[in-house]
Design a protein around this motif. Structure first.
Motif, PDB file in Angstrom:
ATOM      1  N   SER A 137       0.847  -1.181   0.000  1.00 42.50           N
ATOM      2  CA  SER A 137       0.000   0.000   0.000  1.00 42.50           C
ATOM      3  C   SER A 137       0.889   1.239   0.000  1.00 42.50           C
ATOM      4  O   SER A 137       2.107   1.155   0.125  1.00 42.50           O
ATOM      5  N   GLY A 138       0.276   2.384  -0.183  1.00 41.56           N
ATOM      6  CA  GLY A 138       1.019   3.635  -0.119  1.00 41.56           C
ATOM      7  C   GLY A 138       1.846   3.950  -1.342  1.00 41.56           C
ATOM      8  O   GLY A 138       2.776   4.756  -1.285  1.00 41.56           O
ATOM      9  N   GLY A 139       1.562   3.282  -2.474  1.00 37.62           N
ATOM     10  CA  GLY A 139       2.269   3.595  -3.702  1.00 37.62           C
ATOM     11  C   GLY A 139       3.667   3.004  -3.803  1.00 37.62           C
ATOM     12  O   GLY A 139       4.434   3.380  -4.698  1.00 37.62           O
ATOM     13  N   LEU A 140       4.043   2.078  -2.916  1.00 38.59           N
ATOM     14  CA  LEU A 140       5.352   1.454  -2.974  1.00 38.59           C
ATOM     15  C   LEU A 140       5.423   0.473  -4.139  1.00 38.59           C
ATOM     16  O   LEU A 140       4.412  -0.014  -4.631  1.00 38.59           O
ATOM     17  N   ALA A 141       6.632   0.169  -4.585  1.00 40.51           N
ATOM     18  CA  ALA A 141       6.814  -0.682  -5.754  1.00 40.51           C
ATOM     19  C   ALA A 141       6.403  -2.117  -5.463  1.00 40.51           C
ATOM     20  O   ALA A 141       6.639  -2.642  -4.376  1.00 40.51           O
ATOM     21  N   ALA A 142       5.794  -2.767  -6.453  1.00 43.19           N
ATOM     22  CA  ALA A 142       5.428  -4.175  -6.340  1.00 43.19           C
ATOM     23  C   ALA A 142       6.687  -5.028  -6.381  1.00 43.19           C
ATOM     24  O   ALA A 142       7.718  -4.624  -6.920  1.00 43.19           O
TER      25      ALA A 142
END
Length: 216
Positions: A137-142
């Motif tokens: 979550s929070g826009g972190l990289a997959a």
């Protein structure tokens, strides 16, 4: 609210500090078959504690040990014939985990799980090979990794912790990371993660990691 989890003698979790430093940073993998029936070789670690099989066309590079267990450990990386890092093995790792609860839950998916009864831990844990992904979550990289782990994934909001228990005081990591081309969207990344399972390279990696076992 912050949570602190310590895992030394009873179970092993990965430290965020170690996760960054010892991740495989492979170039984008080839998504076509690399070989149909590769010849295999057996490798035994320098301390004679573990052994595994690998395609003979892949090289093993011994590295300075990252072990923080006073009993020691070994480090190495597996590279293909083009010098691309496919996986890394580190042993003698004692870890702690500290992370904060995210505002939203992470999306965790396991694509494959294979038991590894030949790899015994003195801590009594069950080892397995797993190929899985995480969309934080929070826009972190997959992220997607293939790894040897102990038990089930815990606290996915803290990331993928690709560690297994081994000795009474420490454990190790035998893992690599799927890497997409630069600029890929999250949707494109996960499409690539799914397709990678159908490649010969992935099948060879799975066979190599699941062959890890105690040498004594």
């Amino acid at each position: 609210m912050a949570r602190n989890i310590t895992a030394r003698n009873s179970g092993l979790l990965a430290a965020a500090l170690l996760l960054t430093s010892i991740s495989s940073c492979a170039a984008p993998p080839q998504e076509g078959p690399t070989s149909s029936a590769p010849e295999w070789a057996t490798y035994t670690t320098a301390d004679s504690s573990l052994r595994f099989e690998h395609p003979s066309g892949w090289d093993i590079r011994e590295l300075p040990a990252r072990a923080n267990d006073p009993a020691g450990g070994v480090s190495l990386e597996v590279v293909d014939d083009g010098g691309r890092v496919l996986a890394r093995l580190d042993t003698g790792i004692i870890t702690d985990l500290s992370c904060s609860e995210p505002a939203e839950p992470a999306s965790y998916v396991e694509y494959e799980s294979v038991p590894m009864p030949a790899l015994e831990s003195k801590q009594g844990s069950d080892q397995r090979f797993v190929y899985r992904s995480l969309a934080p979550s929070g826009g972190l990289a997959a992220q997607a990794t293939y790894a040897v782990v102990s038990g089930q994934q815990q606290s996915p909001e803290c990331g993928l912790f690709d560690f297994f228990t081994l000795t009474e005081s420490s454990g190790g990591r035998f893992a690599g990371e799927y890497a997409a081309g630069s600029g890929a969207s999250q949707e494109e990344y996960f499409e690539g993660v799914s397709r990678y399972r159908e490649t010969q390279e992935y099948r060879d990696l799975r066979e190599m990691l699941t062959s890890l076992r105690n040498a004594d």
